[in-house]
Enzyme design. Structure first.
Site, PDB file in Angstrom:
ATOM      1  N   HIS A  54      11.916 -13.931  19.710  1.00  0.00           N
ATOM      2  CA  HIS A  54      12.878 -13.707  21.655  1.00  0.00           C
ATOM      3  C   HIS A  54      13.728 -14.556  21.169  1.00  0.00           C
ATOM      4  CE1 HIS A  54      10.383 -10.790  23.460  1.00  0.00           C
ATOM      5  NE2 HIS A  54       9.451 -11.643  23.901  1.00  0.00           N
TER       6      HIS A  54
ATOM      7  N   GLU B 240      10.002  -6.263  23.399  1.00  0.00           N
ATOM      8  CA  GLU B 240       8.559  -7.338  22.654  1.00  0.00           C
ATOM      9  C   GLU B 240       7.881  -6.290  21.407  1.00  0.00           C
ATOM     10  OE1 GLU B 240       6.166  -9.334  23.915  1.00  0.00           O
ATOM     11  OE2 GLU B 240       7.990  -9.919  25.561  1.00  0.00           O
TER      12      GLU B 240
ATOM     13  N   HIS C 281       6.870 -15.517  17.617  1.00  0.00           N
ATOM     14  CA  HIS C 281       7.377 -14.147  18.197  1.00  0.00           C
ATOM     15  C   HIS C 281       8.311 -14.292  19.398  1.00  0.00           C
ATOM     16  CE1 HIS C 281       6.037 -10.946  21.311  1.00  0.00           C
ATOM     17  NE2 HIS C 281       6.319 -11.341  22.237  1.00  0.00           N
ATOM     18  N   GLU C 282       7.796 -15.854  19.952  1.00  0.00           N
ATOM     19  CA  GLU C 282       9.008 -16.544  20.664  1.00  0.00           C
ATOM     20  C   GLU C 282      10.040 -16.797  20.580  1.00  0.00           C
ATOM     21  OE1 GLU C 282       7.923 -16.702  24.277  1.00  0.00           O
ATOM     22  OE2 GLU C 282       5.845 -15.994  23.630  1.00  0.00           O
TER      23      GLU C 282
HETATM   24 ZN   LIG Z   1       6.484 -11.466  24.395  1.00  0.00          ZN
END
Ligand SMILES: [Zn+2]
Length: 273
Positions: free
Chosen positions: A141, A200, A137-138
């Site tokens: 981004h 997100e 997830h990170e």
């Molecule tokens: Zn996030």
């Protein structure tokens, strides 16, 4: 529209180049005020300063796990971008994966692949697949330049407010503060700018693909986010807790996206039961 013209004028006066970046995973065009070369320079110096001010854990089995999962997520990102013909987006990356001693439930990846996992999140990640969910997830981004877009918006606000000294450059205090805020390192500089709901969701989607290519079953993301959801409410506004999609929406989206992540991984010869 007026605002954009004004911004354009202000930027032209300051000699700031407004350009577009392309999301190397989705191919989407995004606004980019600050070139990656400058963002990386600022990111790396902020990361170095952060590590000096915090206790980095080394040599323990947890620290080794962070290294191991980080290296696999990195390899997955490299394979994925290569297959999409966008490997040049990783140019200038200098990947690092550090565990820091800190009770906060937090994790982030700064531009150029600088990842920090807080020890406080490990009871929630529980195992390697849980940690891979967070890292995927990170890293997503970072790959998708979400912070870049937030920085551009932050810089736009400053320019719009007539802060003429908002000179763009790796040595600019404004740029450094924006890098930190944009990636959720923020508590020292007065809070982070939360990622938008669409960022997100995009990070969740790309993250699932990364973890699957890395060999971690994306099914593990569901119980992880359920544990995270039980944990949220109160505490620091950590990036990972900025669950803009409501927890239920996020989990149903994950369930919908898992088959696609598995199909993506299968293209790289990774299969799950
Ligand atoms: Zn996030």
């Amino acid at each position: 529209m007026k605002k954009y013209i004004y911004l354009g004028t202000a930027a032209a006066i300051l000699g700031v180049v407004i350009s577009c970046a392309t999301n190397p995973v989705t191919g989407k065009k995004t606004m980019a005020f600050v070139p990656n070369s400058e963002i990386f320079a600022s990111s790396f110096s902020q990361y170095g300063a952060f590590l000096k001010e915090n206790k980095v854990v080394t040599g323990t089995s947890d620290a080794k796990m962070v290294e191991r999962v980080g290296a696999k997520i990195r390899a997955a990102a490299e394979k994925l971008l290569k297959s999409r013909g966008t490997a040049d987006a990783l140019e200038g990356y200098a990947w690092e994966y550090k565990l820091v001693e800190n009770k906060e439930v937090n994790a982030w990846c700064m531009p150029g692949g600088k990842i920090v996992i807080y020890s406080g999140i490990l009871p929630v990640t529980k195992d390697e697949a849980g940690l891979a969910t967070v890292m995927g997830h990170e890293v997503a981004h970072a790959l998708a330049n979400h912070g870049q877009q937030r920085m551009s918006a932050g810089l736009a606000q400053q320019l719009g407010a007539g802060v003429a000294q908002a000179a763009v450059g790796s040595k600019s205090a404004e740029t450094q503060a924006l890098v930190m805020q944009a990636y959720g390192v923020g508590s020292q500089v007065g809070g982070m700018l939360p990622f938008s709901r669409s960022h997100e969701s995009e990070a969740d989607e790309i993250g699932l693909t990364l973890m699957a290519i890395a060999g971690y079953n994306p099914d593990a993301s569901v119980p992880f986010w359920e544990r995270m959801s039980a944990k949220s409410g109160g505490g620091a506004p950590a990036e990972i807790l900025s669950t803009h999609p409501s927890d239920q929406t996020r989990i149903s989206n994950l369930k919908r996206l898992i088959p696609k992540a598995k199909a993506d991984a299968a293209k790289f010869g990774v299969t799950f039961k």
